[in-house]
Design an enzyme around this catalytic site. Structure first.
Site, PDB file in Angstrom:
ATOM      1  N   TYR A   1       0.845  -1.194   0.000  1.00  0.00           N
ATOM      2  CA  TYR A   1       0.000   0.000   0.000  1.00  0.00           C
ATOM      3  C   TYR A   1       0.879   1.242   0.000  1.00  0.00           C
ATOM      4  CZ  TYR A   1      -3.541   3.391   1.574  1.00  0.00           C
ATOM      5  OH  TYR A   1      -4.390   4.473   1.690  1.00  0.00           O
TER       6      TYR A   1
ATOM      7  N   ASP B   1       9.289   2.635  -0.150  1.00  0.00           N
ATOM      8  CA  ASP B   1       8.253   3.291   0.640  1.00  0.00           C
ATOM      9  C   ASP B   1       8.448   2.870   2.090  1.00  0.00           C
ATOM     10  OD1 ASP B   1       6.038   4.117   1.970  1.00  0.00           O
ATOM     11  OD2 ASP B   1       4.575   3.313   0.538  1.00  0.00           O
TER      12      ASP B   1
ATOM     13  N   LYS C   1       4.458   8.893   9.062  1.00  0.00           N
ATOM     14  CA  LYS C   1       4.216   8.327  10.399  1.00  0.00           C
ATOM     15  C   LYS C   1       5.212   8.803  11.455  1.00  0.00           C
ATOM     16  CE  LYS C   1       1.725   4.494   8.319  1.00  0.00           C
ATOM     17  NZ  LYS C   1       0.350   4.364   8.720  1.00  0.00           N
TER      18      LYS C   1
HETATM   19  N1  PLP Z   1       2.822   3.967   2.400  1.00  0.00           N
HETATM   20  C1  PLP Z   1       2.748   3.071   3.390  1.00  0.00           C
HETATM   21  C2  PLP Z   1       3.750   1.957   3.439  1.00  0.00           C
HETATM   22  C3  PLP Z   1       1.769   3.170   4.364  1.00  0.00           C
HETATM   23  O1  PLP Z   1       1.709   2.256   5.343  1.00  0.00           O
HETATM   24  C4  PLP Z   1       0.833   4.229   4.283  1.00  0.00           C
HETATM   25  C5  PLP Z   1      -0.243   4.345   5.269  1.00  0.00           C
HETATM   26  O2  PLP Z   1      -0.532   3.483   6.047  1.00  0.00           O
HETATM   27  C6  PLP Z   1       0.952   5.143   3.234  1.00  0.00           C
HETATM   28  C7  PLP Z   1       1.951   4.999   2.312  1.00  0.00           C
HETATM   29  C8  PLP Z   1      -0.012   6.278   3.121  1.00  0.00           C
HETATM   30  O3  PLP Z   1       0.221   7.204   4.142  1.00  0.00           O
HETATM   31  P1  PLP Z   1      -0.941   8.201   4.628  1.00  0.00           P
HETATM   32  O4  PLP Z   1      -1.989   7.376   5.270  1.00  0.00           O
HETATM   33  O5  PLP Z   1      -0.211   9.127   5.575  1.00  0.00           O
HETATM   34  O6  PLP Z   1      -1.433   8.907   3.416  1.00  0.00           O
END
Ligand code: PLP
Length: 431
Positions: free
Chosen positions: A144, A239, A267
Site C-alpha cells: 500500500y 516506501d 508516520k
Molecule cells: N505507504 C505506506 C507503506 C503506508 O503504510 C501508508 C499508510 O498506512 C501510506 C503509504 C499512506 O500514508 P498516509 O496514510 O499518511 O497517506
C-alpha cells in the site's frame, strides 16, 4: 465492558460522515462490532469515551513510537504553537528535521516535506517519471502506498480489508501504466522488464510489507531488485512510510545496506502530526520545483507544529538501545502468542522487526499477499473482539501490522499474553 457512549457517538457520526469515520479501517467493518471512540491517550494506553482503558498496539497506525503524549514532545509543540500555527514560509526547524533525517539515511541526500504518506508516494512517482522520462511503474500486490489513483491497484491495507482490487472512480487511464507483480518474486519482475524495455520509470515497494499483515522480503529480493533497476535505468523507490524509524533507525534500507534512489517517509517522522516526506539522490531531487520543472507544492507542507513534533520525537528516539528495547517487547509478545497457539493447537505464525510486528492465523509461510488466502480471518475477528473486550487494542484488520512503543512495559506485554491465554482457549473450544 460498557461502550454505550462509543455506540451513541458512532450512530451520530454515521449520519455525518461516510461509515462514520475519516478513514475506512477505523470503522471496524472487517472485525464486526462498533468502533471505539477515543477520548485520550497517554504512554501505552488509550481511553475510550466510556473511560475504558486499553493497552494500545495501534499507536495511531505507527507514529506513536515514544508512546502517546510524551511530555517533552508535548512541550516542544506547545512552545512553537505559541508563535503561530502555520506561516506558509520557510522555518529553521524544517532544516533541523531535514538534517536529522538525512543524517540517518545515507541514500537520502535531499528531502521535500509533505503532509501525508499518500502525497509522498504520489510525488515520488511523478518525480521518477519526470527524471526517467518513462511512464510505467511497477508495484507489488498487497503493498500500500496511499490512495493516489495510479497506486490504487492491488493495494493492501483498507483496500485488501474490503476486497477491492481497484476503486471505482479510478479511471482506467490512471492505472494503465501501473504494472503489478507478486512480492518476493524476482522472476516476475524480470519478465516485466523484458516486456517493457526502457519504459519502466520506477519500482516502488515496502521493504517489509506492513499493509498485508507483516511480510518480510527474502534475503536476495531487495539486492536483486536494486541490481535489476540499476541495469534497466529504472529508479528504486522504497516506501518506508511505515518502516522508516519504526523497524530501525532510518529504515529497513539502513539495516540491509541497500540504497534506493528515492525513499518515502511518514508516520514516525511526524511523531503523530501530519508530516511526511520524500527524498533521495540530489541529482533527482533537484528536478523538483522550484529548482527544477517537476511541480509539487503544499499549503501546510513543513508545518511548524508538525516539524517541532517530529524533530523532538526523533531526538528522543535516537538514544542508543531504543530499537533493541522495541524489538525485545515485540519478541516477548510474539513468542508469548506463539506459545499459546502451540498450547491450544491454533494455526499461527508471527514475525517482528524493531517496533513493528505481525501475525497470521495460518500455518503456512506468507511470502506474498496471495498467500494470505490461507489465513483464517474468522479466527482473527474473534481474537480481535476477545482482546478488545479485555482492554487490548489491536488493529481492526487481519491485514495490518501492529506496533509497540518505548512506553510499553514488559508488564504491559505480560498482561496482554495473560489475556490472550483466555482468548486463545475460547478460540480453541469453538474450533
Ligand atoms: N505507504 C505506506 C507503506 C503506508 O503504510 C501508508 C499508510 O498506512 C501510506 C503509504 C499512506 O500514508 P498516509 O496514510 O499518511 O497517506
Amino acid at each position: 465492558m460498557n461502550r454505550e457512549t462509543s455506540a451513541m457517538l458512532f450512530a451520530r457520526a454515521k449520519k455525518l460522515m461516510p461509515g462514520g469515520v475519516s478513514s475506512p479501517v477505523r470503522a471496524f467493518k472487517s472485525v464486526g462490532g462498533d468502533p471505539v471512540f477515543i477520548k485520550k491517550a497517554n504512554g501505552s494506553y488509550i481511553w475510550d469515551e466510556d473511560d475504558n482503558r486499553y493497552i494500545d498496539y495501534v499507536g495511531s497506525w505507527g507514529p506513536a513510537i515514544l508512546g502517546h503524549c510524551h511530555s517533552e514532545v508535548l512541550g516542544a509543540v506547545v512552545e512553537v504553537a505559541q508563535n503561530g500555527f502555520s506561516f506558509g514560509a520557510p522555518t529553521r526547524n524544517e532544516s533541523k528535521l531535514a538534517e536529522k533525517i538525512i543524517e540517518a539515511l545515507p541514500a537520502m541526500e535531499m528531502i521535500r516535506f509533505v503532509s501525508s504518506g499518500t502525497e509522498a508516494c504520489m510525488s515520488a512517482i511523478r518525480l521518477a517519471r519526470g527524471y526517467t522520462k518513462r511512464d510505467y511503474i511497477v508495484k507489488f500486490t498487497g503493498n500500500y502506498h496511499g490512495h493516489g489513483d495510479m497506486l490504487l491497484a492491488k493495494a493492501g491495507s483498507g483496500v485488501a480489508t474490503f476486497g477491492l482490487p481497484d476503486s471505482p472512480g479510478v479511471p482506467k487511464g490512471a492505472v494503465e501504466h501501473t504494472l503489478c507483480c507478486p512480492y518476493n518474486d524476482i522472476k516476475a519482475i524480470e519478465e516485466l522488464f523484458r516486456k517493457y524495455p526502457e519504459q519502466i520509470a520506477a519500482v516502488i515497494l515496502e521493504p517489509i510489507v506492513g499493509n498485508a499483515g507483516f511480510i518480510r522480503p527474502g534475503a536476495e529480493f531487495l539486492p536483486n531488485l536494486r541490481e535489476l533497476t540499476t541495469q534497466s535505468g529504472a529508479l528504486l523507490i522504497m516506501d518506508e512510510v511505515m518502516t522508516g524509524f519504526r523497524a530501525a533507525w532510518g529504515g529497513v534500507q539502513v539495516n540491509l545496506n541497500i540504497k534506493p534512489d528515492l525513499t518515502t517517509l511518514g508516520k514516525v517522522i511526524g511523531g503523530g502530526m501530519p508530516l511526511a516526506a520524500y527524498g533521495g539522490r540530489s541529482d533527482i531531487m533537484q528536478l523538483i520545483a522550484p529548482s527544477g520543472p517537476v511541480y509539487q507544492a503544499g499549503t501546510l507542507s513543513g508545518n511548524p507544529l508538525a516539524t517541532a513534533c517530529g524533530l523532538k520525537t526523533l531526538e528522543l528516539l535516537q538514544k542508543s538501545g531504543n530499537y533493541q528495547s522495541l524489538a525485545n517487547l515485540c519478541k516477548k509478545l510474539m513468542n508469548g502468542f506463539n506459545g499459546l497457539a502451540e498450547k491450544y493447537r491454533i494455526p499461527f505464525i508471527s514475525d517482528w522487526e524493531g517496533g513493528m510486528f505481525g501475525f497470521f492465523f495460518c500455518d503456512s509461510p506468507i511470502k506474498r499477499y496471495e498467500d494470505t488466502n490461507n489465513m483464517n480471518i474468522e479466527i482473527f475477528r474473534r481474537f480481535h473482539r476477545g482482546m478488545l473486550d479485555k482492554g487490548f487494542y489491536f488493529a481492526p484488520s487481519a491485514y495490518e501490522a501492529g506496533f509497540v512503543s518505548l512506553a510499553h512495559s514488559m508488564q504491559d506485554i505480560q498482561a496482554t499474553i495473560d489475556a490472550a491465554d483466555e482468548v486463545f482457549q475460547e478460540l480453541a473450544d469453538s474450533l
